[in-house]
Design an enzyme around this catalytic site. Structure first.
Site, PDB file in Angstrom:
ATOM      1  N   SER A 223       7.288  -6.350  -0.742  1.00 36.21           N
ATOM      2  CA  SER A 223       7.208  -6.686   0.676  1.00 36.21           C
ATOM      3  C   SER A 223       6.806  -8.143   0.788  1.00 36.21           C
ATOM      4  CB  SER A 223       6.222  -5.750   1.386  1.00 36.21           C
ATOM      5  OG  SER A 223       6.159  -6.050   2.767  1.00 36.21           O
TER       6      SER A 223
ATOM      7  N   HIS B 181      10.909  -4.766   2.210  1.00 36.18           N
ATOM      8  CA  HIS B 181      10.777  -4.702   3.669  1.00 36.18           C
ATOM      9  C   HIS B 181      11.512  -5.899   4.282  1.00 36.18           C
ATOM     10  CE1 HIS B 181       6.853  -2.137   3.525  1.00 36.18           C
ATOM     11  NE2 HIS B 181       7.869  -1.588   2.877  1.00 36.18           N
TER      12      HIS B 181
ATOM     13  N   ASP C 250       2.938   1.091   1.029  1.00 38.09           N
ATOM     14  CA  ASP C 250       4.261   1.663   0.770  1.00 38.09           C
ATOM     15  C   ASP C 250       4.559   1.611  -0.729  1.00 38.09           C
ATOM     16  OD1 ASP C 250       6.687   2.792   1.203  1.00 38.09           O
ATOM     17  OD2 ASP C 250       7.648   0.988   2.009  1.00 38.09           O
TER      18      ASP C 250
END
Length: 963
Positions: A21, A48, A140
């Protein structure tokens, strides 16, 4: 000659999932730069991304590697030595060896693309999966890593100290399921090494080793099982070897080993490695409402019958292999929703057990990551969970229905009188014999016509006499009534893992049988395969090798595989002597020139007995060889010799006849004893029937005792937790210098701090007394009314009160809220504000003094703030310059009289001089002032430093000489 390994087939393709991310571009660049272009791995990158912007990630990454980098669009079949990047506005799933794009959820809080891909990676790639979490914020990928590891894959993470944003890698490492933690620059080379070893070994026989025989490998596995049993108390010999071998291969790969004999010393010398292997074998991923259709089937077929037919006590359920508690809590929520739908209040009791103590502890805590929102609906999250930092905690109403305990279902007594058993995806890890035993345990634990649910890959096998199929698709079964005692005995008291002796096998396990046969094959091949038999410690024949008819034959009477009963005449004495020698010395023994009778003739036979290694029980190999006689003696001698018999031969024949008669008498005596024994056995049947009834009662007592032990363990854990919380609370209350008093809804004193004891005139014996019976030292006659107001309005009430000594306190009354958001009294807090009040009073007095002094002075005085705004002007100033107070206070000095005060000389002394030295005396100023005329003034300036954070002021006085 091409030395490169062949390209992997689609079914053996290794897949590496990379999650990143914020700050992930730099980490991904370093990672792929370290992966060689011929590793044979398909790399899938999930990052992401903003959904409305095109991604430049493929082009940026391509500059760091020669491996082709492609952005996924639609469905793409994975190829080795390729890198795939997720598109901006979609999630990736792996189905077979095909990457598919699926829409991202509309709710952004449900969007966990890395967890989602890792979960599908674990389901479809299994032990071919590798997963790595790189720089990023949030958590995540942490849950997805757990799924990959449970499926047999390898998990990696970037060292959080080297990540630009350490949220994701730190959350991944915090799960305890990451195998390798390295900086991003070193991960590529490590992944290449792991991929090379996994692709070479994992996809065939996981532990195949050309340098060790099958017997040696069996011995190594038995030694590993022994170490695990000693350290943990769990016997893995009856677990399926395929799963255990995959887990062992993972450990070998992580430790850069290739053979079990290299791993054994590490396991022996490193207790932590034993525990790591134990956790690897037991790891099972579970989720809330896994396979939702199964819970729908429970609500349709099971729960109505269970609650409709239930009469007394609680509905009892047992979740076997509960892992970290998700399935047990899911069942509890489903039961609560069902009861609410029909307005029923039947009590529920759910027992949840697992062999892993760590998993049981996590289940008891009931704290789960935010990713459970993908499996639990928003309505259920709101009703049955509490949002806390870092995730969700199960609510108290659900937690109280579940009792968690560690239990080894293969050894510990079961629960009894149950209405439902959930045992999903547990039996698939056990061998058929243990599965059969556990199905008998489940049959015993359930009451009549109650329910058993297994996993989709599990069945009851041949035990149709115990259970009847109710729903084939969801593996739902109903207990049948039977007179068969299907449960085996269990120990009355559980033994600790450290002192539990290894169980004595009653028969050869499948591994032992295979090891014995392999060893026998090796020995016989070395000796040109003469005929022989393998016998166990009781001299029962377990295996025939070659043509043994000339030496062995079935004995008359009941069928028997006893070696001595099957030995032909002439072999018995030599066999006994050779076997006794082997048992005594554990070395091979041989007897030669034994005479064996067959077809009316005597033949010369050599017998050799050898001990066999590699089995848990002792076995012997008995070999028969025809003696090689001299040429003159090779003719077969008839059984009846010529009439001219020497005296020695006659004596020998007489001795044989005598021995034969003794044997016959012995056999007759044995027959009589057998008859007597049959009578005793028939008499014993009644005792055995009674004993079976006692055994059944004992099993019920054992189950009840196990249930009580489980409940006691749960209560002990809760008591310890409450004790810790109580100690923390007492220490906190004793440390704060604030008077705090807690009262119940009926205004009775529940707890107070030592400070409150002094301020409110309390004694330790006042706990439990109404607050109205106490005469506090504070002046607050309506204290009870204020408390009632705070409880009724659910709002804070504040007052300033004094005690009898005149000390001021700020009284704050808040409603007391329990963990389930119920009002259960009020909390009173008294903060000492006496010093503040006194300073405020002093400041007000000083202000009045200054105002009075400036008003009485006959010379003009004005006070400015540091920005030269007028804060105060005395009457003499207003009279001298013909001004009103409203036209002066708050205005800038230079704006008075239409700007007449904006004089260069005045600016020189105020803008610079006041800030420099803070003092000017006798500054002569001459200026025309509207409405006053021209005045000549002598200005005196003082800078006043207030200190304590108060603003700096400027004092100006004027001397107006007479005209």
């Amino acid at each position: 000659m091409d030395d490169r390994s062949p390209e992997p087939s689609p079914t053996s393709l290794l897949v590496l999932g990379c999650g990143a991310s914020a700050g992930g571009l730099d980490a991904l660049s370093q990672l792929i730069a370290g992966i060689p272009p011929d590793t044979g791995v398909a790399v899938v990158i999930v990052q992401h991304m903003a959904p409305e912007q095109d991604s430049l990630l493929p082009a940026l990454l391509q500059s760091h590697t020669t491996i082709p980098v492609t952005q996924v669009s639609g469905a793409v079949v994975l190829e080795p030595n390729h890198i795939y990047v997720n598109p901006p506005n979609a999630q990736l799933e792996l189905r077979g060896d095909t990457l598919q794009c699926v829409p991202r959820p509309a709710d952004a809080s449900q969007h966990h693309p890395i967890d989602h891909f890792f979960r599908t990676l674990a389901e479809d790639a299994g032990h071919r999966a590798l997963a790595v979490v790189l720089s990023g914020t949030g958590a995540d990928g942490a849950d997805g890593l757990c799924d990959v590891k449970a499926a047999g894959g390898i998990t990696l993470a970037q060292d959080p100290d080297t990540a630009r944003f350490d949220g994701m890698p730190r959350a991944a490492v915090g799960t305890g399921e990451v195998d390798v933690v390295l900086p991003a620059a070193d991960l590529g080379a490590e992944i290449a090494r792991i991929a090379a070893q996994v692709s070479r070994r994992l996809l065939d026989d996981p532990l195949d080793d050309e340098q060790s025989t099958p017997v040696a490998r069996s011995e190594q596995l038995l030694r590993i099982f022994g170490m695990l049993r000693t350290a943990t108390g769990v016997d893995f010999r009856h677990y399926k070897l395929a799963t255990i071998e995959r887990r062992l291969q993972r450990r070998l790969v992580l430790h850069r080993l290739t053979r079990l004999d290299e791993y054994l010393p590490l396991l022996r010398d490193t207790p932590d490695e034993v525990q790591a292997l134990y956790r690897d074998i037991l790891i099972h991923v579970t989720r809330f409402f896994r396979e939702p259709q199964s819970f729908a089937a429970l609500a349709e077929h099971v729960l109505p019958r269970v609650f409709d037919e239930h009469r007394d006590g609680a509905v009892r359920a047992w979740v076997v292999g509960c892992a970290t508690g998700e399935e047990a809590y899911s069942l509890a929520i489903a039961m609560i929703e069902y009861l609410e739908g029909r307005g029923d209040r039947t009590p529920i009791q759910i027992f949840a057990t697992d062999v892993s103590e760590d998993a049981v502890q996590r289940a008891r805590i009931g704290l789960y990551p935010p990713s459970i929102a993908a499996d639990v609906s928003p309505e259920r999250l709101r009703r049955f969970f509490t949002k806390v930092d870092g995730g969700y905690r199960i609510s108290k109403i659900v937690r109280d229905l579940c009792v968690f305990a560690r239990q080894d279902i293969t050894r510990d007594p079961p629960f009894s009188k149950l209405d439902l058993i959930l045992c999903r995806n547990v039996l698939i890890y056990l061998q058929a014999g243990l599965q059969s035993k556990l199905l008998g345990v489940f049959h015993y634990a359930l009451t009549s016509s109650r329910f058993l649910m297994l996993g989709h890959a599990e069945t009851i096998g041949t035990h149709t006499d115990l259970f009847e199929l109710l729903d084939r698709r969801h593996r739902l079964y109903v207990r049948k009534a039977t007179h068969r005692i299907a449960i085996a005995g269990f120990p009355l008291a559980a033994r600790s893992a450290n002192n539990a002796p290894p169980p004595r096998p009653t028969a050869l396990a499948r591994e032992d049988t295979r090891a014995v046969q392999n060893e026998a094959n090796r020995v016989l091949l070395d000796r040109y395969s003469p005929p022989g038999v393998v016998v166990d410690a009781d001299l029962q024949i377990t295996h025939f090798r070659g043509q043994t008819g000339p030496y062995l034959e079935p004995a008359s009477g009941d069928p028997s595989l006893s070696l001595f009963k099957m030995a032909r005449d002439g072999l018995l004495l030599g066999l006994r002597e050779a076997i006794d020698d082997v048992r005594r010395t554990n070395r091979p023994a041989r007897r030669e020139a034994l005479r064996v009778e067959r077809d009316g003739a005597w033949r010369s036979v050599d017998v050799e007995v050898l001990p066999l290694q590699g089995s848990s029980a002792r076995h012997l190999l008995v070999l028969f060889e025809s003696s090689v006689a001299p040429p003159a003696a090779r003719t077969v001698q008839p059984l009846v010799e010529p009439t001219a018999v020497s005296p020695l031969a006659e004596e020998l024949a007489a001795s044989r006849n005598y021995l034969q008669s003794v044997v016959q008498e012995l056999e007759a005596a044995n027959e009589e004893l057998q008859s007597a024994n049959e009578e005793i056995l028939s008499s014993n049947e009644e005792l055995q029937s009674t004993n079976e009834e006692l055994d059944t009662a004992k099993e019920e007592l054992q189950s009840t005792n196990e249930e009580l032990n489980t409940v006691n363990e749960e209560l002990r854990e809760r008591n310890e937790e409450l004790s810790r919380v109580n100690s923390d609370l007492l220490n906190i209350l004793g440390s704060v210098r604030i008077a705090i008093l807690i009262v119940s809804t009926d205004l009775r004193i529940r707890r107070f701090t030592p400070m409150a004891e002094r301020v409110l005139n309390l004694l330790p014996g006042d706990i439990g007394r109404p607050i109205g019976h106490i005469v506090p030292d504070i002046d607050c006659p309506d204290l009870e009314r204020l408390i009632r107001e705070a409880i009724d309005t659910v709002a804070m009430v504040e007052r300033e009160v004094q005690d009898r000594a005149g000390t001021w306190y700020a009284l704050r009354i808040r409603p007391y809220k329990s963990t389930d958001n119920r009002i259960d009294g009020a909390v009173l807090a008294l903060f000492d504000i006496d010093e503040v009040r006194r300073r405020e009073d002093e400041l007000r007095a000083i202000r009045r003094y200054v105002d009075a002094m400036t008003e009485t002075l006959g010379r003009p005085v004005v006070i400015l703030d540091v920005d030269l705004h007028v804060r105060l002007a005395n009457p003499a100033f207003l009279r001298t310059f013909a001004l009103d107070d409203a036209d002066v206070v708050g205005r800038h000095l230079y704006t008075l009289h239409g700007g007449a005060w904006d004089m260069p000389l005045l600016r020189q002394h105020l803008d610079g001089g006041v800030r420099a030295d803070g003092r000017h005396d006798g500054v002569a100023i001459e200026q025309d002032f509207p409405g006053v005329g021209r005045l000549r003034l002598l200005l005196n300036v003082r800078r006043i430093e207030s200190g304590g954070g108060s603003p700096t002021l400027v004092l100006m006085t004027f001397d107006v000489p007479p005209r």
